[in-house]
Design a protein around this motif. Structure first.
Motif, PDB file in Angstrom:
ATOM      1  N   ARG A  22     -16.777  -6.837   8.411  1.00 13.04           N
ATOM      2  CA  ARG A  22     -16.540  -5.526   8.040  1.00 13.04           C
ATOM      3  C   ARG A  22     -16.238  -5.243   6.459  1.00 13.04           C
ATOM      4  NH1 ARG A  22     -16.647  -0.705  11.280  1.00 13.04           N
ATOM      5  NH2 ARG A  22     -17.061  -1.034  13.407  1.00 13.04           N
ATOM      6  N   GLU A  26     -18.712  -4.396   3.517  1.00 14.33           N
ATOM      7  CA  GLU A  26     -18.460  -3.176   2.880  1.00 14.33           C
ATOM      8  C   GLU A  26     -18.016  -3.240   1.294  1.00 14.33           C
ATOM      9  OE1 GLU A  26     -16.880  -0.335   6.518  1.00 14.33           O
ATOM     10  OE2 GLU A  26     -15.595  -1.363   5.170  1.00 14.33           O
ATOM     11  N   SER A  43     -24.631   1.348   9.240  1.00 20.17           N
ATOM     12  CA  SER A  43     -23.538   2.227   8.834  1.00 20.17           C
ATOM     13  C   SER A  43     -22.557   1.482   7.929  1.00 20.17           C
ATOM     14  CB  SER A  43     -22.842   2.581  10.217  1.00 20.17           C
ATOM     15  OG  SER A  43     -22.337   1.240  11.034  1.00 20.17           O
ATOM     16  N   LEU A  44     -22.557   0.290   7.598  1.00 19.75           N
ATOM     17  CA  LEU A  44     -21.476  -0.336   6.917  1.00 19.75           C
ATOM     18  C   LEU A  44     -22.388  -0.626   5.438  1.00 19.75           C
ATOM     19  CD1 LEU A  44     -20.247  -3.258   9.249  1.00 19.75           C
ATOM     20  CD2 LEU A  44     -19.584  -0.852   8.875  1.00 19.75           C
ATOM     21  N   ILE A  45     -23.418  -0.035   5.386  1.00 20.84           N
ATOM     22  CA  ILE A  45     -24.396  -0.187   4.014  1.00 20.84           C
ATOM     23  C   ILE A  45     -24.465   1.252   3.269  1.00 20.84           C
ATOM     24  CG2 ILE A  45     -26.214  -0.764   2.812  1.00 20.84           C
ATOM     25  CD1 ILE A  45     -26.762  -2.828   5.278  1.00 20.84           C
ATOM     26  N   ASP A  46     -23.713   1.225   2.030  1.00 21.06           N
ATOM     27  CA  ASP A  46     -23.634   2.397   1.106  1.00 21.06           C
ATOM     28  C   ASP A  46     -24.111   2.093  -0.263  1.00 21.06           C
ATOM     29  OD1 ASP A  46     -23.221   5.041   0.254  1.00 21.06           O
ATOM     30  OD2 ASP A  46     -20.976   4.711  -0.185  1.00 21.06           O
ATOM     31  N   GLN A  47     -23.747   1.658  -1.199  1.00 15.99           N
ATOM     32  CA  GLN A  47     -24.160   1.464  -2.451  1.00 15.99           C
ATOM     33  C   GLN A  47     -24.726   0.023  -2.555  1.00 15.99           C
ATOM     34  OE1 GLN A  47     -24.565   3.891  -4.697  1.00 15.99           O
ATOM     35  NE2 GLN A  47     -23.498   5.134  -2.921  1.00 15.99           N
ATOM     36  N   GLN A  48     -24.555  -1.070  -1.849  1.00 18.42           N
ATOM     37  CA  GLN A  48     -24.824  -2.542  -1.863  1.00 18.42           C
ATOM     38  C   GLN A  48     -26.584  -2.397  -2.183  1.00 18.42           C
ATOM     39  OE1 GLN A  48     -23.317  -0.780   0.848  1.00 18.42           O
ATOM     40  NE2 GLN A  48     -21.844  -2.616   1.928  1.00 18.42           N
TER      41      GLN A  48
END
Length: 294
Positions: A22, A26, A43-48
Motif C-alpha cells: 500500500r 500510494e 482506491s489507492l490511486i490518486d495523483q499517480q
C-alpha cells in the motif's frame, strides 16, 4: 538513482494487500500493471500516472515501467499474487539484464504478496500442509511436453499440487491429461479443491475428488489444489498432515516409543545411525522455528 518497485497485490481483495505494498503504491509517481489488476487497487490511486495494458502485453508493460523509472520517477509495477510467481519479476530482471549499460541504472525492489496457492488453500483448510509444488498448465511460454514431465514427477514424488491456469476457452484438455497422470499414482478419492477467484467478488469454492473434479465448471481464474496420498477430508476442510502422528501420540502429545523430540524420524525399514556431534540444546531450542520442533 531511478527506482522500480515490483508489488504483489495478493489474490485480489484490497484487505489482503500488505501495508508495505500500500505504501509503495500510494507514494509512487507511476503505477503500471495489467488493467484488471490496476482496477483492483483503484482506491489507492490518486495523483499517480497510470500505465496499463491488456493480457499478453507483459513485455510492453515491463519495458514501459523500466523506461519511466529510468527517467527518475518512482514507479510501481503491480502483479496479482506475488510478482515472482508466474508474474512480472522474472521478465523485468531479464529486461534489466539486457539493457544497454550506457542507460541509467534502475534500482529494483520487490515487495512480496500472498500467492494464489496460499490464498486458495486458506479457503479449504490445509491442503498444502506438507511438501507441495505449483504447476502452470499454460503452454503459451512452456512446451506441453515439459509440463507433462513435471506433472509426472510431482505425482511420483507425492507432492500436493496447485495447478495454475488449469483451463481456458482454447485449452480444455490439459487438466484432464493432468488428472489421468495423477490417477496412475494416487487414489481416485484423493481430495481436490477448485477455487475460482479467491477473495474476489466472484469467489467460488468447489470440493471434489481426483476422479471427478474435471466435471466442474472452472477456467483461468481458478486454481486446482490436489492433495497427496495422505490427504483427507475433515468435514469441508482438506487436511494434508505434516507427519506429527509418526512421532507423537496426538491425544496426549507423548513421544512415541523409539522416537526422540528434536531428532530425525526413525522408521523400521531404515535404521539410522546416531551422530556423535552434539548440538547445545539451549542453542538448538533458540534457533529452531516452531515448525522445526517436531
Amino acid at each position: 538513482m531511478a527506482k522500480l518497485t515490483l508489488v504483489g497485490l495478493g489474490p485480489g481483495s484490497i484487505d489482503l494487500v500488505t501495508p508495505a505494498a500500500r505504501e509503495a503504491i500510494e507514494s509512487a509517481d507511476v503505477v503500471a500493471g495489467y488493467k484488471a489488476y490496476v482496477d483492483l487497487i483503484a482506491s489507492l490511486i490518486d495523483q499517480q500516472d497510470v500505465i496499463q495494458s491488456g493480457m499478453t502485453r507483459e513485455w510492453e508493460r515491463a519495458a514501459a515501467a523500466i523506461d519511466a523509472a529510468a527517467e527518475g520517477k518512482s514507479v510501481v509495477l503491480v502483479c496479482s499474487g506475488d510478482s515472482g510467481m508466474y508474474a512480472m519479476a522474472p521478465l523485468v530482471l531479464e529486461l534489466l539484464q539486457q539493457r544497454n549499460p550506457e542507460l541509467p541504472v534502475v534500482e529494483l525492489a520487490i515487495i512480496p504478496g500472498i500467492t494464489a496457492a496460499n490464498a486458495c488453500a486458506s479457503l479449504v483448510g490445509a491442503p498444502l500442509g506438507h511438501d507441495s509444488c505449483t504447476i502452470s498448465l499454460s503452454d503459451l511460454l512452456t512446451p506441453w511436453e515439459v509440463i507433462t514431465k513435471r506433472i509426472e514427477a510431482a505425482a511420483m514424488a507425492d507432492f500436493a499440487i496447485t495447478f495454475y491456469n488449469p483451463r481456458s476457452k482454447k485449452r480444455k484438455s490439459h487438466i484432464e491429461i493432468a488428472q489421468q497422470i495423477l490417477l496412475q499414482h494416487r487414489d481416485p478419492k484423493t481430495p481436490v479443491a477448485v477455487v475460482n477467484a479467491a477473495y474476489r467478488d466472484d469467489q467460488r469454492v468447489m470440493l471434489s475428488t481426483l476422479d471427478s473434479f474435471t466435471s466442474l465448471e472452472f477456467g483461468m481464474n481458478a486454481a486446482v489444489l490436489v492433495g497427496n496420498s495422505n490427504s483427507y477430508y475433515f468435514g469441508d476442510w482438506i487436511v494434508t498432515p505434516r507427519g506429527y502422528k509418526n512421532k507423537y501420540q496426538l491425544e496426549t502429545g507423548a513421544v512415541l516409543s523409539g522416537q526422540k523430540r528434536g531428532h530425525a524420524l526413525k522408521t523400521s525399514g531404515a535404521p539410522q545411525v546416531e551422530t556423535e556431534i552434539q548440538i547445545d540444546a539451549e542453542f538448538q531450542e533458540q534457533t529452531m522455528t516452531e515448525g522445526d520442533r517436531v
